[in-house]
Scaffold this active site. Structure first.
Site, PDB file in Angstrom:
ATOM      1  N   THR A  13      32.626  40.065  31.295  1.00  0.00           N
ATOM      2  CA  THR A  13      32.896  40.219  32.725  1.00  0.00           C
ATOM      3  C   THR A  13      31.902  41.178  33.353  1.00  0.00           C
ATOM      4  O   THR A  13      31.231  41.945  32.668  1.00  0.00           O
ATOM      5  CB  THR A  13      34.320  40.768  32.961  1.00  0.00           C
ATOM      6  OG1 THR A  13      34.385  42.118  32.479  1.00  0.00           O
ATOM      7  CG2 THR A  13      35.374  39.913  32.276  1.00  0.00           C
ATOM      8  N   ARG A  33      38.891  49.750  35.981  1.00  0.00           N
ATOM      9  CA  ARG A  33      39.878  49.657  34.904  1.00  0.00           C
ATOM     10  C   ARG A  33      39.198  49.850  33.554  1.00  0.00           C
ATOM     11  O   ARG A  33      39.849  50.146  32.559  1.00  0.00           O
ATOM     12  CB  ARG A  33      40.598  48.309  34.941  1.00  0.00           C
ATOM     13  CG  ARG A  33      39.778  47.100  34.482  1.00  0.00           C
ATOM     14  CD  ARG A  33      40.613  45.854  34.612  1.00  0.00           C
ATOM     15  NE  ARG A  33      39.912  44.628  34.309  1.00  0.00           N
ATOM     16  CZ  ARG A  33      40.134  43.891  33.224  1.00  0.00           C
ATOM     17  NH1 ARG A  33      41.011  44.280  32.330  1.00  0.00           N
ATOM     18  NH2 ARG A  33      39.481  42.776  33.038  1.00  0.00           N
ATOM     19  N   TRP A  57      43.990  51.645  35.558  1.00  0.00           N
ATOM     20  CA  TRP A  57      44.589  51.100  36.782  1.00  0.00           C
ATOM     21  C   TRP A  57      45.119  52.251  37.651  1.00  0.00           C
ATOM     22  O   TRP A  57      46.313  52.353  37.907  1.00  0.00           O
ATOM     23  CB  TRP A  57      45.720  50.133  36.449  1.00  0.00           C
ATOM     24  CG  TRP A  57      45.308  48.981  35.584  1.00  0.00           C
ATOM     25  CD1 TRP A  57      45.622  48.780  34.281  1.00  0.00           C
ATOM     26  CD2 TRP A  57      44.505  47.866  35.973  1.00  0.00           C
ATOM     27  NE1 TRP A  57      45.065  47.614  33.818  1.00  0.00           N
ATOM     28  CE2 TRP A  57      44.379  47.028  34.836  1.00  0.00           C
ATOM     29  CE3 TRP A  57      43.878  47.484  37.169  1.00  0.00           C
ATOM     30  CZ2 TRP A  57      43.646  45.840  34.871  1.00  0.00           C
ATOM     31  CZ3 TRP A  57      43.147  46.303  37.188  1.00  0.00           C
ATOM     32  CH2 TRP A  57      43.044  45.489  36.058  1.00  0.00           C
ATOM     33  N   HIS A 117      45.408  45.471  39.236  1.00  0.00           N
ATOM     34  CA  HIS A 117      44.654  44.546  40.090  1.00  0.00           C
ATOM     35  C   HIS A 117      44.873  44.845  41.574  1.00  0.00           C
ATOM     36  O   HIS A 117      45.268  43.969  42.351  1.00  0.00           O
ATOM     37  CB  HIS A 117      45.036  43.102  39.786  1.00  0.00           C
ATOM     38  CG  HIS A 117      44.587  42.637  38.441  1.00  0.00           C
ATOM     39  ND1 HIS A 117      43.249  42.541  38.087  1.00  0.00           N
ATOM     40  CD2 HIS A 117      45.286  42.260  37.344  1.00  0.00           C
ATOM     41  CE1 HIS A 117      43.156  42.106  36.837  1.00  0.00           C
ATOM     42  NE2 HIS A 117      44.371  41.944  36.357  1.00  0.00           N
ATOM     43  N   HIS A 171      46.277  31.442  32.493  1.00  0.00           N
ATOM     44  CA  HIS A 171      46.611  32.816  32.129  1.00  0.00           C
ATOM     45  C   HIS A 171      48.120  33.043  32.212  1.00  0.00           C
ATOM     46  O   HIS A 171      48.729  33.635  31.314  1.00  0.00           O
ATOM     47  CB  HIS A 171      45.874  33.774  33.060  1.00  0.00           C
ATOM     48  CG  HIS A 171      45.824  35.186  32.568  1.00  0.00           C
ATOM     49  ND1 HIS A 171      45.480  35.526  31.281  1.00  0.00           N
ATOM     50  CD2 HIS A 171      46.076  36.357  33.207  1.00  0.00           C
ATOM     51  CE1 HIS A 171      45.514  36.836  31.138  1.00  0.00           C
ATOM     52  NE2 HIS A 171      45.883  37.369  32.287  1.00  0.00           N
ATOM     53  N   TRP A 182      52.176  39.870  36.537  1.00  0.00           N
ATOM     54  CA  TRP A 182      51.631  40.968  37.334  1.00  0.00           C
ATOM     55  C   TRP A 182      52.789  41.842  37.831  1.00  0.00           C
ATOM     56  O   TRP A 182      52.799  42.305  38.958  1.00  0.00           O
ATOM     57  CB  TRP A 182      50.819  40.437  38.509  1.00  0.00           C
ATOM     58  CG  TRP A 182      49.451  39.967  38.109  1.00  0.00           C
ATOM     59  CD1 TRP A 182      48.306  40.686  38.153  1.00  0.00           C
ATOM     60  CD2 TRP A 182      49.096  38.690  37.574  1.00  0.00           C
ATOM     61  NE1 TRP A 182      47.250  39.948  37.685  1.00  0.00           N
ATOM     62  CE2 TRP A 182      47.709  38.715  37.321  1.00  0.00           C
ATOM     63  CE3 TRP A 182      49.815  37.534  37.276  1.00  0.00           C
ATOM     64  CZ2 TRP A 182      47.030  37.620  36.794  1.00  0.00           C
ATOM     65  CZ3 TRP A 182      49.135  36.455  36.757  1.00  0.00           C
ATOM     66  CH2 TRP A 182      47.755  36.503  36.514  1.00  0.00           C
ATOM     67  N   THR A 223      24.194  36.014  31.342  1.00  0.00           N
ATOM     68  CA  THR A 223      24.192  34.647  30.842  1.00  0.00           C
ATOM     69  C   THR A 223      25.135  33.789  31.666  1.00  0.00           C
ATOM     70  O   THR A 223      26.238  34.217  32.003  1.00  0.00           O
ATOM     71  CB  THR A 223      24.621  34.598  29.359  1.00  0.00           C
ATOM     72  OG1 THR A 223      23.694  35.356  28.578  1.00  0.00           O
ATOM     73  CG2 THR A 223      24.653  33.174  28.840  1.00  0.00           C
ATOM     74  N   TYR A 281      27.693  31.091  31.854  1.00  0.00           N
ATOM     75  CA  TYR A 281      28.634  30.345  31.025  1.00  0.00           C
ATOM     76  C   TYR A 281      29.292  29.247  31.852  1.00  0.00           C
ATOM     77  O   TYR A 281      29.962  29.514  32.840  1.00  0.00           O
ATOM     78  CB  TYR A 281      29.719  31.273  30.466  1.00  0.00           C
ATOM     79  CG  TYR A 281      29.215  32.221  29.420  1.00  0.00           C
ATOM     80  CD1 TYR A 281      28.862  31.755  28.161  1.00  0.00           C
ATOM     81  CD2 TYR A 281      29.070  33.578  29.687  1.00  0.00           C
ATOM     82  CE1 TYR A 281      28.388  32.621  27.192  1.00  0.00           C
ATOM     83  CE2 TYR A 281      28.593  34.454  28.730  1.00  0.00           C
ATOM     84  CZ  TYR A 281      28.257  33.969  27.479  1.00  0.00           C
ATOM     85  OH  TYR A 281      27.787  34.828  26.523  1.00  0.00           O
ATOM     86  N   ARG A 287      37.982  28.517  30.232  1.00  0.00           N
ATOM     87  CA  ARG A 287      39.319  27.926  30.056  1.00  0.00           C
ATOM     88  C   ARG A 287      39.615  26.937  31.186  1.00  0.00           C
ATOM     89  O   ARG A 287      40.257  25.914  30.997  1.00  0.00           O
ATOM     90  CB  ARG A 287      40.371  29.029  30.026  1.00  0.00           C
ATOM     91  CG  ARG A 287      40.334  29.895  28.781  1.00  0.00           C
ATOM     92  CD  ARG A 287      41.555  30.795  28.712  1.00  0.00           C
ATOM     93  NE  ARG A 287      41.534  31.613  27.512  1.00  0.00           N
ATOM     94  CZ  ARG A 287      41.101  32.852  27.466  1.00  0.00           C
ATOM     95  NH1 ARG A 287      40.646  33.424  28.571  1.00  0.00           N
ATOM     96  NH2 ARG A 287      41.124  33.534  26.345  1.00  0.00           N
TER      97      ARG A 287
END
Length: 396
Positions: A63, A102, A107, A112, A197, A204, A317, A319, A323
């Protein structure tokens, strides 16, 4: 002779297994999993994540947040220990954190947190920590605060970076500047990724959704499921929930929710609310010092480096296998996801256009600077040649 060949082969196999075991103990974290897979792969030599000088990368950060703590050239790099999710990111020679993320501070403003939460929380959190350090103590009573605080980060949608620019910035009472940045993603892919997810049991529940000093009531923000989580939910069930915060999540997380009465939907008509949210998200995005797009990894890296004059160690990179990409949906389902995320779709089109404009501007600026330097070098060379000719004429 055959027995000797078998012994050599056995020795090679044992040496290989020993190397794998050593790698396992030296590099136990998840970021080394790809290295271990490549060690077992016959195509290990074809490493797509190499620097331009062909130096192999130390790791492949999954990430942008990981890039900020593990893949950036700093005088004092972030200290990341194996097995720990957070890294310690201090300024050179000081115990001052330059990164609010984070991956560094945890957090601190809630799970989030969105733009509304961060802009109201980050300055006070940082100020409180700075004030504690400023209090006289036996160990340090003359600590000097920096003029600015470089990178302030929120994963999932928002980040913040310190830059000498005139973009969106927040100031604290101690004179620190925070520049909020973000990484956007194609709305359909992002929606499918969140569904997968949630399907695996993610929740959450710890999110605060604080707006105008309070969290929403259960009437203002009902839950889509009963029980501990929504694991195993089908895509149809995910799409059918009218309270699902996955719908238009990027617009919600990038807009000022105070403008629409936070999560109270009765404050204004839905059409007006949508317009205010979208306009706010666009304005906040436009004023950010930097934002990137997941579909343009190298361009995102380039813009960050040019905006903040900070370089990454290894190139990003691209990708294309995620998923979300593994989920096969028909045209009708895709159209429904686009309809559920119509605000995100419009925001993404706006962001993509603005992003490419900024990229082209930076490229042109770079070319102009290179041209200016070449002209300056030619001017210096001509001056030297003229000087040498003059010396030759004088000597003759």
């Amino acid at each position: 002779m055959e027995d000797r060949s078998h012994k050599v082969l056995l020795a090679l196999v044992m040496l290989f297994l020993f190397a794998v075991i050593v790698l396992q103990y030296v590099c136990p974290g998840t970021e080394c999993q790809l290295l271990r897979l490549r060690a077992l792969s016959p195509a290990a030599a074809a490493d797509p994540y190499r620097a331009e000088d062909e130096t192999p990368a130390r790791f492949v950060p999954p990430t942008f947040g990981r890039h900020l703590v593990r893949n950036i050239q700093l005088e004092q790099p972030c200290e990341c220990r194996a097995g720990q999710k957070k890294c310690t990111c201090h300024r050179p020679g000081k115990r001052e954190t330059w990164l609010f993320s984070r991956f560094s501070t945890g957090w601190s403003c809630g799970l989030h947190a969105d733009w509304t939460e961060l802009t109201n929380c980050v300055p006070s959190v940082v100020d409180s920590k700075k004030e504690v350090r400023l209090r006289p103590s036996r160990k340090a009573s003359d600590e000097v605060l920096p003029a600015q605080s470089p990178v302030c980060r929120h994963t999932a949608s928002l980040d913040c970076v310190d830059s000498p620019s005139e973009h969106n910035t927040m100031h604290t009472s101690l004179g620190l500047n925070f520049y909020y940045i973000t990484i956007l993603r194609d709305p359909v892919s992002r929606y499918l990724s969140e569904w997968r997810h949630v399907q695996r049991g993610a929740t959450w529940k710890a999110s605060l959704h604080v707006c105008d000093g309070r969290s929403p009531t259960t009437e203002e923000l009902p839950s889509c499921y009963t029980g501990d989580d929504w694991s195993g939910c089908s895509l149809q069930e995910f799409m059918d929930c009218p309270y699902n915060l996955a719908n238009n999540r990027q617009v919600r997380m990038l807009s000022d929710l105070s403008l629409v009465g936070c999560y109270n939907l009765s404050v204004m008509p839905e059409e007006q609310r949508n317009k205010v949210l979208l306009d706010s998200a666009k304005e906040n995005l436009k004023r950010m010092a930097f934002f990137g797009l997941t579909e343009f990894q190298r361009k995102t890296q380039y813009l960050f480096e040019k905006t903040f004059n900070m370089n990454f160690i290894s190139p990003f990179t691209q990708y294309n296998s995620t998923r979300a990409s593994s989920v096969e949906i028909d045209k009708q389902t895709q159209q429904r996801i686009e309809a559920l995320n119509f605000l995100d779709m419009e925001l993404y089109d706006y962001a993509k256009d603005l992003f490419l404009q900024r990229y082209q501007y930076m490229r042109q600026k770079e070319h102009q600077e290179a041209r200016r330097k070449r002209q300056e070098q030619r001017k210096i060379l001509r001056a030297k040649q003229a000087h040498l000719r003059e010396q030759g004429e004088n000597s003759s």
